[in-house]
Write a protein that holds these residues in place. Structure first.
Motif, mmCIF file in Angstrom:
data_model
loop_
_atom_site.group_PDB
_atom_site.id
_atom_site.type_symbol
_atom_site.label_atom_id
_atom_site.label_comp_id
_atom_site.label_asym_id
_atom_site.label_seq_id
_atom_site.Cartn_x
_atom_site.Cartn_y
_atom_site.Cartn_z
ATOM 1 N N GLY A 291 0.860 -1.183 0.000
ATOM 2 C CA GLY A 291 0.000 0.000 0.000
ATOM 3 C C GLY A 291 0.892 1.227 0.000
ATOM 4 O O GLY A 291 1.834 1.322 0.790
ATOM 5 N N VAL A 292 0.605 2.143 -0.923
ATOM 6 C CA VAL A 292 1.466 3.325 -1.032
ATOM 7 C C VAL A 292 0.675 4.575 -0.644
ATOM 8 O O VAL A 292 -0.461 4.766 -1.099
ATOM 9 C CB VAL A 292 1.979 3.487 -2.490
ATOM 10 N N SER A 293 1.266 5.426 0.189
ATOM 11 C CA SER A 293 0.646 6.722 0.498
ATOM 12 C C SER A 293 1.678 7.794 0.237
ATOM 13 O O SER A 293 2.896 7.542 0.298
ATOM 14 C CB SER A 293 0.182 6.776 1.949
ATOM 15 N N SER A 294 1.193 8.990 -0.059
ATOM 16 C CA SER A 294 2.125 10.070 -0.377
ATOM 17 C C SER A 294 1.489 11.405 -0.024
ATOM 18 O O SER A 294 0.274 11.585 -0.159
ATOM 19 C CB SER A 294 2.448 10.029 -1.874
ATOM 20 N N THR A 295 2.284 12.328 0.432
ATOM 21 C CA THR A 295 1.755 13.663 0.737
ATOM 22 C C THR A 295 2.872 14.692 0.765
ATOM 23 O O THR A 295 4.057 14.338 0.766
ATOM 24 C CB THR A 295 1.028 13.660 2.108
ATOM 25 N N LEU A 296 2.457 15.969 0.826
ATOM 26 C CA LEU A 296 3.419 17.057 1.043
ATOM 27 C C LEU A 296 3.319 17.369 2.530
ATOM 28 O O LEU A 296 2.297 17.904 2.971
ATOM 29 C CB LEU A 296 3.017 18.291 0.242
ATOM 30 N N PRO A 297 4.299 17.008 3.343
ATOM 31 C CA PRO A 297 4.182 17.226 4.783
ATOM 32 C C PRO A 297 3.897 18.696 5.112
ATOM 33 O O PRO A 297 4.443 19.597 4.473
ATOM 34 C CB PRO A 297 5.546 16.806 5.325
ATOM 35 N N GLY A 321 -7.218 -8.929 -4.113
ATOM 36 C CA GLY A 321 -6.645 -10.178 -4.601
ATOM 37 C C GLY A 321 -5.207 -10.450 -4.222
ATOM 38 O O GLY A 321 -4.647 -11.491 -4.561
ATOM 39 N N ARG A 322 -4.538 -9.555 -3.539
ATOM 40 C CA ARG A 322 -3.130 -9.722 -3.086
ATOM 41 C C ARG A 322 -2.154 -9.726 -4.275
ATOM 42 O O ARG A 322 -2.578 -9.649 -5.414
ATOM 43 C CB ARG A 322 -2.950 -10.989 -2.237
ATOM 44 N N ASN A 323 -0.880 -9.830 -3.965
ATOM 45 C CA ASN A 323 0.197 -9.753 -4.969
ATOM 46 C C ASN A 323 -0.022 -8.538 -5.867
ATOM 47 O O ASN A 323 0.090 -8.605 -7.083
ATOM 48 C CB ASN A 323 0.256 -11.053 -5.792
ATOM 49 N N ARG A 324 -0.366 -7.412 -5.246
ATOM 50 C CA ARG A 324 -0.611 -6.192 -6.008
ATOM 51 C C ARG A 324 -0.315 -4.957 -5.156
ATOM 52 O O ARG A 324 -0.120 -5.055 -3.946
ATOM 53 C CB ARG A 324 -2.042 -6.164 -6.557
ATOM 54 N N VAL A 325 -0.316 -3.808 -5.843
ATOM 55 C CA VAL A 325 0.003 -2.537 -5.174
ATOM 56 C C VAL A 325 -1.191 -1.605 -5.310
ATOM 57 O O VAL A 325 -1.759 -1.483 -6.393
ATOM 58 C CB VAL A 325 1.249 -1.881 -5.822
ATOM 59 N N GLU A 326 -1.595 -0.962 -4.193
ATOM 60 C CA GLU A 326 -2.646 0.055 -4.241
ATOM 61 C C GLU A 326 -2.118 1.337 -3.624
ATOM 62 O O GLU A 326 -1.140 1.313 -2.867
ATOM 63 C CB GLU A 326 -3.901 -0.412 -3.482
ATOM 64 N N LYS A 327 -2.789 2.456 -3.948
ATOM 65 C CA LYS A 327 -2.255 3.741 -3.477
ATOM 66 C C LYS A 327 -3.348 4.620 -2.854
ATOM 67 O O LYS A 327 -4.539 4.484 -3.169
ATOM 68 C CB LYS A 327 -1.626 4.497 -4.644
ATOM 69 N N ILE A 328 -2.909 5.518 -1.986
ATOM 70 C CA ILE A 328 -3.785 6.576 -1.464
ATOM 71 C C ILE A 328 -2.926 7.826 -1.337
ATOM 72 O O ILE A 328 -1.865 7.781 -0.705
ATOM 73 C CB ILE A 328 -4.362 6.241 -0.072
ATOM 74 N N SER A 329 -3.423 8.899 -1.953
ATOM 75 C CA SER A 329 -2.689 10.168 -1.795
ATOM 76 C C SER A 329 -3.553 11.018 -0.887
ATOM 77 O O SER A 329 -4.768 10.949 -0.919
ATOM 78 C CB SER A 329 -2.544 10.826 -3.165
ATOM 79 N N PHE A 330 -2.958 11.782 -0.007
ATOM 80 C CA PHE A 330 -3.792 12.679 0.808
ATOM 81 C C PHE A 330 -3.163 14.054 0.860
ATOM 82 O O PHE A 330 -1.945 14.195 0.818
ATOM 83 C CB PHE A 330 -4.070 12.087 2.178
ATOM 84 N N SER A 331 -4.088 15.042 0.903
ATOM 85 C CA SER A 331 -3.538 16.408 0.886
ATOM 86 C C SER A 331 -3.874 17.116 2.191
ATOM 87 O O SER A 331 -4.587 16.596 3.021
ATOM 88 C CB SER A 331 -4.105 17.169 -0.293
#
Ligand SMILES: Nc1nc2c(ncn2[C@@H]2O[C@H](COP(=O)(O)OP(=O)(O)OP(=O)(O)O)[C@@H](O)[C@H]2O)c(=O)[nH]1
Length: 331
Positions: A291-297, A321-331
């Protein structure tokens, strides 16, 4: 009474010479290199082990009692001070008639008086054995202290390392990760740079343990940790064991899209290890979900949210289904 010295009698002087803890002497060094001992006080018996007459009869006997290892230095100093016509000071070991060694300090100086056109030197020899053994004792203690300090420093180094290292996999532990997250959060905030986080979890790991045993499970986690840490690209990227079968990767100065790509690379890399996992519903070998998350601190956000969002994205990856990548970006 001795002329020029009020109240100093011959008797007083004799008492000094008999009792003071030093051997007083005078000698002359002639131009042809020969020398002569003109006087030596009676204390030579106590301090040097021979009466004055023994040395006065032959000055060479004085050099003969010097320890063989110190004689060269004594001769060299003697030449130097004679050339400079200046004070001679040296600590040497002497050998007593009993065979025992003793440290003495020799100190002599040229006078204005002369014999056969050569200056007369006068000086004294004192017993410095007590001082020397105290010095040697102190040097020994210092060396011992330095040695224990060295051992202590090494131990501290190991402890410091253990405090930030995961004992089983050898990569950074949760504590080190928390520290790094706080540091990078603040740095990226100051530099207005994005910060991304990848949360990684091994798929169906309970089944792996159940099928292959807990020790094989440990080995599997070690292989995954090695693989994950070996592909960390930038010096500022930070890989750690988050706990159990979860790993985390911190990517400073990295936006969501490149972070997604990196997570995909990691997922691929673990697939390529081809660690057999017969009881996995996600495939025949060990796989990971990420699981990937990203932000501008910023001040109104928290580093913990970055973890929470990555966790939510990881949950999505598991659900999808596993063996996969998902993302969430938050501002
Ligand atoms: N061998 C070993 N197993 C561990 C270690 N840490 C955690 N585990 C195991 O990892 C398993 C994780 O199980 P779950 O949380 O149910 O997840 P999972 O089986 O991987 O299933 P999904 O995450 O849903 O794909 C548990 O059985 C833990 O006991 C470890 O250090 N060594």
């Amino acid at each position: 009474m001795i002329e020029g010295y009020s109240n100093l009698t011959k008797e007083t002087l004799q008492d000094f010479l008999n009792t003071m803890p030093a051997v007083l002497y005078e000698y002359v060094l002639f131009d042809n290199g020969s020398s002569e001992l003109l006087y030596m006080s009676p204390t030579s018996l106590d301090i040097l082990g021979h009466p004055p007459e023994y040395f006065i009869a032959d000055i060479e006997r004085l050099w003969a009692i010097v320890h063989p290892d110190d004689i060269d230095q004594l001769m060299a100093e003697d030449v130097k001070s004679t050339e400079r016509n200046d004070i001679f000071v040296l600590q040497v070991r002497i050998i007593l008639p009993s065979g025992q060694q003793k440290w003495v300090l020799i100190n002599s100086k040229p006078t204005q008086r002369k014999k056969n056109n050569a200056f007369i030197w006068c000086g004294y020899i004192t017993d410095i054995s007590a001082q020397k053994s105290a010095e040697q004792e102190a040097a020994l203690r210092t060396a011992e202290l330095q040695e224990s300090e060295k051992k202590l420093n090494k131990l501290n180094e190991t402890l410091e390392k253990l405090a930030v290292q995961d004992g089983m996999t050898g990569i950074a532990n949760r504590r080190a990760f928390d520290t790094r997250l706080e540091y990078e959060w603040n740095r990226c905030q100051r530099e207005k740079q994005p910060l991304s986080l990848i949360m990684i979890d091994v798929d169906f790991f309970k089944q792996y343990n159940d099928h292959y045993g807990h020790l094989a499970g440990d080995d599997c986690l070690k292989m995954i940790a090695k693989a994950l840490s070996s592909i960390v690209k930038r010096e500022t990227d930070f890989c750690a064991r988050f706990g159990g079968e979860e790993f985390v990767l911190l990517l400073p100065n990295t936006a969501l899209t490149p972070a997604m790509q990196i997570a995909e690379d990691y997922r691929e890399k673990i697939n390529q290890l081809e660690i057999s996992h017969e009881s996995s519903a996600a495939g025949s070998s060990i796989s990971i979900s990420a699981g990937v998350s990203s932000t501008l601190p910023a001040d109104d956000k928290s580093a913990l949210t970055l973890i929470e969002k990555a966790d939510q994205a990881l949950y999505q990856a598991k659900m999808n289904g596993r063996n996969r990548v998902e993302k969430i970006s938050f501002s």
